[in-house]
Design an enzyme around this catalytic site. Structure first.
Site, mmCIF file in Angstrom:
data_model
loop_
_atom_site.group_PDB
_atom_site.id
_atom_site.type_symbol
_atom_site.label_atom_id
_atom_site.label_comp_id
_atom_site.label_asym_id
_atom_site.label_seq_id
_atom_site.Cartn_x
_atom_site.Cartn_y
_atom_site.Cartn_z
ATOM 1 N N GLY A 39 4.569 -4.227 3.801
ATOM 2 C CA GLY A 39 4.914 -5.590 3.375
ATOM 3 C C GLY A 39 4.640 -6.642 4.450
ATOM 4 O O GLY A 39 4.024 -7.675 4.178
ATOM 5 N N GLY A 40 5.089 -6.378 5.677
ATOM 6 C CA GLY A 40 4.845 -7.325 6.765
ATOM 7 C C GLY A 40 3.360 -7.462 7.057
ATOM 8 O O GLY A 40 2.862 -8.565 7.331
ATOM 9 N N SER A 41 2.643 -6.351 6.976
ATOM 10 C CA SER A 41 1.197 -6.385 7.207
ATOM 11 C C SER A 41 0.496 -7.173 6.104
ATOM 12 O O SER A 41 -0.484 -7.885 6.359
ATOM 13 C CB SER A 41 0.640 -4.959 7.254
ATOM 14 O OG SER A 41 1.288 -4.211 8.262
ATOM 15 N N ALA A 42 0.990 -7.059 4.864
ATOM 16 C CA ALA A 42 0.426 -7.836 3.754
ATOM 17 C C ALA A 42 0.655 -9.329 3.979
ATOM 18 O O ALA A 42 -0.215 -10.154 3.681
ATOM 19 C CB ALA A 42 1.043 -7.391 2.429
ATOM 20 N N ASP B 53 -2.145 -1.640 9.871
ATOM 21 C CA ASP B 53 -2.356 -1.652 8.421
ATOM 22 C C ASP B 53 -2.969 -2.965 7.922
ATOM 23 O O ASP B 53 -3.339 -3.063 6.752
ATOM 24 C CB ASP B 53 -1.020 -1.462 7.680
ATOM 25 C CG ASP B 53 -0.427 -0.084 7.891
ATOM 26 O OD1 ASP B 53 -1.174 0.839 8.274
ATOM 27 O OD2 ASP B 53 0.786 0.069 7.666
ATOM 28 N N GLY C 202 9.984 -0.489 4.400
ATOM 29 C CA GLY C 202 9.950 0.669 3.507
ATOM 30 C C GLY C 202 8.726 1.547 3.632
ATOM 31 O O GLY C 202 8.603 2.534 2.930
ATOM 32 N N GLY C 203 7.790 1.179 4.508
ATOM 33 C CA GLY C 203 6.590 2.002 4.654
ATOM 34 C C GLY C 203 5.487 1.649 3.679
ATOM 35 O O GLY C 203 4.562 2.421 3.471
ATOM 36 N N MET C 204 5.567 0.444 3.075
ATOM 37 C CA MET C 204 4.522 0.017 2.135
ATOM 38 C C MET C 204 3.705 -1.158 2.665
ATOM 39 O O MET C 204 2.946 -1.779 1.908
ATOM 40 C CB MET C 204 5.134 -0.339 0.778
ATOM 41 C CG MET C 204 5.613 0.898 0.035
ATOM 42 S SD MET C 204 6.148 0.505 -1.638
ATOM 43 C CE MET C 204 4.597 0.034 -2.400
ATOM 44 N N LYS D 228 0.840 -1.213 0.000
ATOM 45 C CA LYS D 228 0.000 0.000 0.000
ATOM 46 C C LYS D 228 0.860 1.243 0.000
ATOM 47 O O LYS D 228 2.033 1.232 0.396
ATOM 48 C CB LYS D 228 -0.953 0.017 1.200
ATOM 49 C CG LYS D 228 -0.289 -0.026 2.590
ATOM 50 C CD LYS D 228 0.172 1.311 3.128
ATOM 51 C CE LYS D 228 0.994 1.185 4.392
ATOM 52 N NZ LYS D 228 1.712 2.397 4.782
ATOM 53 N N VAL E 230 11.089 -4.215 1.913
ATOM 54 C CA VAL E 230 11.079 -4.530 3.347
ATOM 55 C C VAL E 230 11.439 -3.278 4.152
ATOM 56 O O VAL E 230 12.359 -2.544 3.789
ATOM 57 C CB VAL E 230 12.105 -5.656 3.641
ATOM 58 C CG1 VAL E 230 12.172 -5.941 5.140
ATOM 59 C CG2 VAL E 230 11.732 -6.921 2.876
HETATM 60 O O1 C5P Z 1 0.075 -1.231 14.504
HETATM 61 P P1 C5P Z 1 1.490 -1.582 14.211
HETATM 62 O O2 C5P Z 1 1.963 -2.774 14.992
HETATM 63 O O3 C5P Z 1 1.799 -1.682 12.764
HETATM 64 O O4 C5P Z 1 2.331 -0.346 14.746
HETATM 65 C C1 C5P Z 1 3.711 -0.416 14.942
HETATM 66 C C2 C5P Z 1 4.130 0.764 15.787
HETATM 67 O O5 C5P Z 1 3.955 1.966 15.057
HETATM 68 C C3 C5P Z 1 3.318 0.945 17.056
HETATM 69 O O6 C5P Z 1 3.849 0.220 18.124
HETATM 70 C C4 C5P Z 1 3.428 2.436 17.295
HETATM 71 O O7 C5P Z 1 4.680 2.732 17.883
HETATM 72 C C5 C5P Z 1 3.467 2.998 15.902
HETATM 73 N N1 C5P Z 1 2.145 3.443 15.418
HETATM 74 C C6 C5P Z 1 1.624 4.625 15.917
HETATM 75 N N2 C5P Z 1 0.411 5.072 15.470
HETATM 76 C C7 C5P Z 1 -0.265 4.377 14.531
HETATM 77 C C8 C5P Z 1 0.254 3.178 13.997
HETATM 78 C C9 C5P Z 1 1.482 2.744 14.459
HETATM 79 O O8 C5P Z 1 2.238 5.261 16.772
HETATM 80 N N3 C5P Z 1 -1.432 4.845 14.094
#
Ligand code: C5P
Length: 306
Positions: free
Chosen positions: A111-114, A146, A107-109, A18, A105
């Site tokens: 990948g792990g969530s996918a 994500d 990279g903010g897209m 994404k 990896v």
């Molecule tokens: O939800 P996820 O596990 O992907 O988030 C990873 C980390 O990114 C969280 O532990 C938090 O530090 C940060 N995060 C955040 N606000 C969000 C999503 C993620 O601070 N809306």
């Protein structure tokens, strides 16, 4: 083919990467997360996950991206997705997980969530557990902010920490994606953003501009370009200063707009159409940048073999 030796009983699913066309970040909440107002759009770059019945749990990863930092244990989001469905359904059978990665990896897209989203679809099929999409979305939200969007795909406004979704309409857009050699861990980028904004009274906008939604609806890249905005970019650029030069080159090569993807440091560059994306890619490659072209929106996680 990474999946050429799988048993007939294996299930294969895939999920897209994404980009966030708009990513507005509110102040840090008491639970450490940040409220967002974002517009997610899934792109035509795929993570593919194969699950096979096995005597013990295992996980292996292939792909033409830098695989160095991917955990191959219970910290992997695909493994966590299997564990979450096991908890929800009482199943205990072991599975072997194979992941073929195409999304950059770290990279903010997403990948792990996918990987997690594809695994949820695949394990529900492999185990015949019959979880509904709503049930899968609830588990997805526990796995990561994500993951629900990557189950759903398409285009959606995201609120809360990103897990509250409102699907919206969008025609197709063309992009050049420029991965970075560096990886950024999402929590670190949020943490840096908090530091950079320590003296700022951060107010999260309540809604996205109508002109932005209209540009998506009409598939108008020229109208979309001025709306691309990412509040995390300043933190990402601070942690990865070379990103500035990459973004600048994208503009010099004629991109309509350039942005940091999510928490970065991948860049997403908006093209007028497919031919324009090809031309930008060729120019960037001439300057030594590895990049891929893609289109959006793409569909969400789905089975490719059952
Ligand atoms: O939800 P996820 O596990 O992907 O988030 C990873 C980390 O990114 C969280 O532990 C938090 O530090 C940060 N995060 C955040 N606000 C969000 C999503 C993620 O601070 N809306």
């Amino acid at each position: 083919m990474p999946f050429s030796h799988l048993p007939d009983s294996s299930v294969i699913a895939r999920a897209p990467g994404k980009i966030n066309l708009v990513l507005r970040v509110g102040p840090r909440r008491a639970d450490g997360y940040h409220d967002l107002l974002t517009c997610f759009q899934a792109v035509d770059i795929w993570e593919t996950v194969a699950l096979s019945p096995a005597d013990e749990f295992s996980i292996a990863v292939s792909g033409d991206v830098n695989l160095g930092e991917i955990p191959l244990d219970g910290n992997n989001l695909a493994m966590q997705a299997v564990a979450a469905v096991a908890r929800a359904t009482g199943r205990t059978d072991a599975v072997a997980i194979l992941i073929d990665k195409k999304v950059p990896v770290g990279g903010g897209m997403g990948g792990g969530s996918a990987d997690a989203a594809a695994t949820l679809i695949a394990i529900n099929e492999l185990w015949h557990t019959g979880l509904s999409q709503v049930e899968l979305l609830t588990i997805a939200a526990e796995l990561g902010s994500d993951v629900p969007f990557l189950l759903e795909g398409g285009t959606a406004i995201g609120r809360g920490r990103g897990e509250i979704l409102e699907p919206i309409k969008s025609l197709a857009f063309n992009w050049v994606i420029v991965p970075s050699m560096e990886h950024l861990a999402t929590p670190g980028v949020y943490g840096r953003l908090d530091e950079l904004r320590a003296d700022v009274d951060v107010v999260l906008p309540e809604s996205l501009p109508d002109t932005f939604l209209d540009a998506l609806y009409r598939g108008d890249p020229e109208a979309l370009a001025p709306h691309l905005i990412n509040d995390m970019a300043q933190a990402s650029l601070d942690l990865e200063p070379e990103l500035e030069a990459t973004l600048e080159k994208g503009l010099q090569c004629g991109a309509l707009a350039v942005m940091v993807s999510g928490s970065g440091p991948t860049s997403a560059m908006l093209a007028r159409d497919d031919a324009h994306a090809n031309a930008i890619q060729a120019s960037l490659r001439d300057q030594g940048h590895h990049c891929v072209i893609t289109s959006s929106p793409a569909r969400g996680a789905h089975l490719v073999r059952r």
